[in-house]
Design a protein around this motif. Sequence first.
Motif: not given
Length: 261
Positions: A181-192, A154-155, A199-203, A143-150
């Motif tokens: 409703n999904i604010s952001d999604i974090h990939y934390v890698g493989k686990s057992e 966000v991944l 996922l952090y939700m807006n609710d 995204l150009p400049g300081s434009k933020l996704p709305v």
Amino acid sequence: MDKKKVVALEDRLPQLKKERKQRANRRFAFYASLFFLLILIVVYFQSPLSRVHSISVSGEQIVSEDQVIKASGITNKTHVWDIRVKSAEQAVKKLPTVRSAAIDRTFPNKVKITVTEYTRKAYLEKNGSFYPILQNGATLSKLPGSKLPVDAPVLLGFSDAAPLKAVAEGLSGISRQLSHNISDIHYVGKSESGDDLILYMNDGNKIIASTRTFARNIKLYPEIAANLPKGAHGTVHLSNGSYFIPAETKKDTGLQTQTNQ
């Protein structure tokens, strides 16, 4: 019985000659018209008139019109009837944002390209910049400049193509309301346990999920959230089973919503 009137042959000859001449004239007119039509067709195909005069593009929002035209290989030097429509459509479809393409030729020298693009489903955060992600997992320019996704999640932490594509495809199958409703999604890698997404939700809730089952199980969240006690917030597990742990006690409430794996 009445006698049939007999007409002498010499009396019929003028009429026969006239009819024969009319048939000959019609035959000549037909072949002459056909000949001139063929001449016109040959002249059209060989003349600049048959070259593409204008190319219009519709349906593009992410990709530019110039990119679509360039990908098609069609120029103003191309003869309209030399265009290999299927090949040109496949060439346009190779653009990362294009889902399908259709090319129509209009006499005498116009071409229309209609494209359907993949939709934007998320934004990838990388080094402080945000890159739009399409439903097929393709990454666009930042995204150009300081434009933020709305308008999409966000991944974060995604460096490999496979989990990025799995999440993008999963987001393609959910409603706009759930996506927002999904604010952001974090990939934390493989686990057992196989849990590699947070996922952090807006609710106010948090979801623990797996890329393997994300596309199917994320669809269960609206029903689970609707059945939570009023005002309750916590963690919803959506990997190998569906259950909720309140934030206050960190203990399993016993609320179970099983999913088929």
